[in-house]
Design a protein around this motif. Structure first.
Motif, PDB file in Angstrom:
ATOM      1  N   ALA A  96    -123.614  61.347  10.713  1.00  0.00           N
ATOM      2  CA  ALA A  96    -124.797  61.609   9.885  1.00  0.00           C
ATOM      3  C   ALA A  96    -125.577  62.807  10.414  1.00  0.00           C
ATOM      4  N   VAL A  97    -125.684  62.933  11.730  1.00  0.00           N
ATOM      5  CA  VAL A  97    -126.391  64.069  12.326  1.00  0.00           C
ATOM      6  C   VAL A  97    -125.646  65.365  12.019  1.00  0.00           C
ATOM      7  N   ILE A  98    -124.333  65.339  12.095  1.00  0.00           N
ATOM      8  CA  ILE A  98    -123.533  66.521  11.750  1.00  0.00           C
ATOM      9  C   ILE A  98    -123.766  66.895  10.288  1.00  0.00           C
ATOM     10  N   GLY A  99    -123.778  65.887   9.418  1.00  0.00           N
ATOM     11  CA  GLY A  99    -124.052  66.148   8.003  1.00  0.00           C
ATOM     12  C   GLY A  99    -125.427  66.757   7.785  1.00  0.00           C
ATOM     13  N   LEU A 100    -126.428  66.272   8.523  1.00  0.00           N
ATOM     14  CA  LEU A 100    -127.780  66.838   8.416  1.00  0.00           C
ATOM     15  C   LEU A 100    -127.816  68.283   8.918  1.00  0.00           C
ATOM     16  N   ALA A 101    -127.090  68.567   9.988  1.00  0.00           N
ATOM     17  CA  ALA A 101    -127.046  69.935  10.515  1.00  0.00           C
ATOM     18  C   ALA A 101    -126.402  70.879   9.493  1.00  0.00           C
ATOM     19  N   VAL A 102    -125.316  70.445   8.881  1.00  0.00           N
ATOM     20  CA  VAL A 102    -124.652  71.265   7.863  1.00  0.00           C
ATOM     21  C   VAL A 102    -125.576  71.437   6.659  1.00  0.00           C
ATOM     22  N   LEU A 103    -126.278  70.388   6.294  1.00  0.00           N
ATOM     23  CA  LEU A 103    -127.239  70.460   5.188  1.00  0.00           C
ATOM     24  C   LEU A 103    -128.338  71.481   5.487  1.00  0.00           C
ATOM     25  N   PHE A 104    -128.866  71.451   6.697  1.00  0.00           N
ATOM     26  CA  PHE A 104    -129.923  72.375   7.105  1.00  0.00           C
ATOM     27  C   PHE A 104    -129.427  73.827   7.064  1.00  0.00           C
ATOM     28  N   VAL A 105    -128.259  74.076   7.630  1.00  0.00           N
ATOM     29  CA  VAL A 105    -127.703  75.435   7.631  1.00  0.00           C
ATOM     30  C   VAL A 105    -127.418  75.888   6.204  1.00  0.00           C
ATOM     31  N   SER A 106    -126.923  74.977   5.371  1.00  0.00           N
ATOM     32  CA  SER A 106    -126.630  75.327   3.978  1.00  0.00           C
ATOM     33  C   SER A 106    -127.892  75.754   3.233  1.00  0.00           C
ATOM     34  N   VAL A 107    -128.973  75.038   3.439  1.00  0.00           N
ATOM     35  CA  VAL A 107    -130.236  75.387   2.779  1.00  0.00           C
ATOM     36  C   VAL A 107    -130.737  76.744   3.281  1.00  0.00           C
ATOM     37  N   LEU A 108    -130.640  76.981   4.593  1.00  0.00           N
ATOM     38  CA  LEU A 108    -131.066  78.271   5.136  1.00  0.00           C
ATOM     39  C   LEU A 108    -130.257  79.427   4.552  1.00  0.00           C
ATOM     40  N   VAL A 109    -128.932  79.275   4.536  1.00  0.00           N
ATOM     41  CA  VAL A 109    -128.086  80.345   4.012  1.00  0.00           C
ATOM     42  C   VAL A 109    -128.325  80.521   2.515  1.00  0.00           C
TER      43      VAL A 109
END
Length: 169
Positions: A96-109
């Motif tokens: 879940a933490v990995i998914g949140l990290a990918v979600l955060f990076v996706s929103v930034l990009v």
């Protein structure tokens, strides 16, 4: 109710992965065709095309970023020895933490990618005077927008008891 929304998200993600896979195959065929044409023009007709390299680079960059959702769903090379020795609860939490990290990076990009596209639209690719450089950069927000729902799925999978490895789908 939450399970129903999650199932809808999974169906949307299945469609995203399927369409991206088809587009990747099409882009690969375009790359091969353009490179074949460029070689043919250069060595057989002694009239090289100026746009072949830039066009294949554009297609390759798009192919790479459209491959991100496919790689995220179907798996990729990873080291999972840490996950294998962790208790199941910690494994689910880490996923879940990995998914949140990918979600955060996706929103930034996604946010900063559109600013980059806007800047790039003012510049023209020298070998293709009809194409703006913004189309090179457009693959960033598009690719990461397609990764966004897959990262949401990865965040919710551990809490629903569903399998986080969708290679069988």
């Amino acid at each position: 109710m939450f399970q129903l929304a999650y199932n809808g998200l999974v169906r949307v993600n299945d469609l995203i992965v399927r369409v991206c896979g088809i587009l990747i195959g099409g882009l690969l065929a375009v790359i091969v065709s353009v490179l074949f044409y460029a070689v043919l023009c250069r060595y057989f007709f002694s009239s090289p095309i100026s746009w072949g390299g830039d066009f294949t680079l554009l297609a390759l960059v798009w192919m790479t970023l459209l491959g991100a959702p496919v790689g995220m769903r179907n798996g990729h090379i990873s080291t999972e020895f840490v996950l294998d020795i962790m208790p199941p609860f910690m494994t689910r939490l880490l996923n879940a933490v990995i998914g949140l990290a990918v979600l955060f990076v996706s929103v930034l990009v996604l946010v900063y990618g559109f600013a980059l596209v806007e800047q790039g639209m003012a510049r023209i690719v020298p070998s293709m005077d009809w194409l703006s450089q913004g189309y090179f950069y457009l693959c960033l927000p598009v690719g990461f927008a397609l990764v966004l729902p897959l990262s949401l799925e990865r965040v919710f999978v551990p809490f629903l008891g569903a399998s986080s490895n969708r290679q069988d789908a």
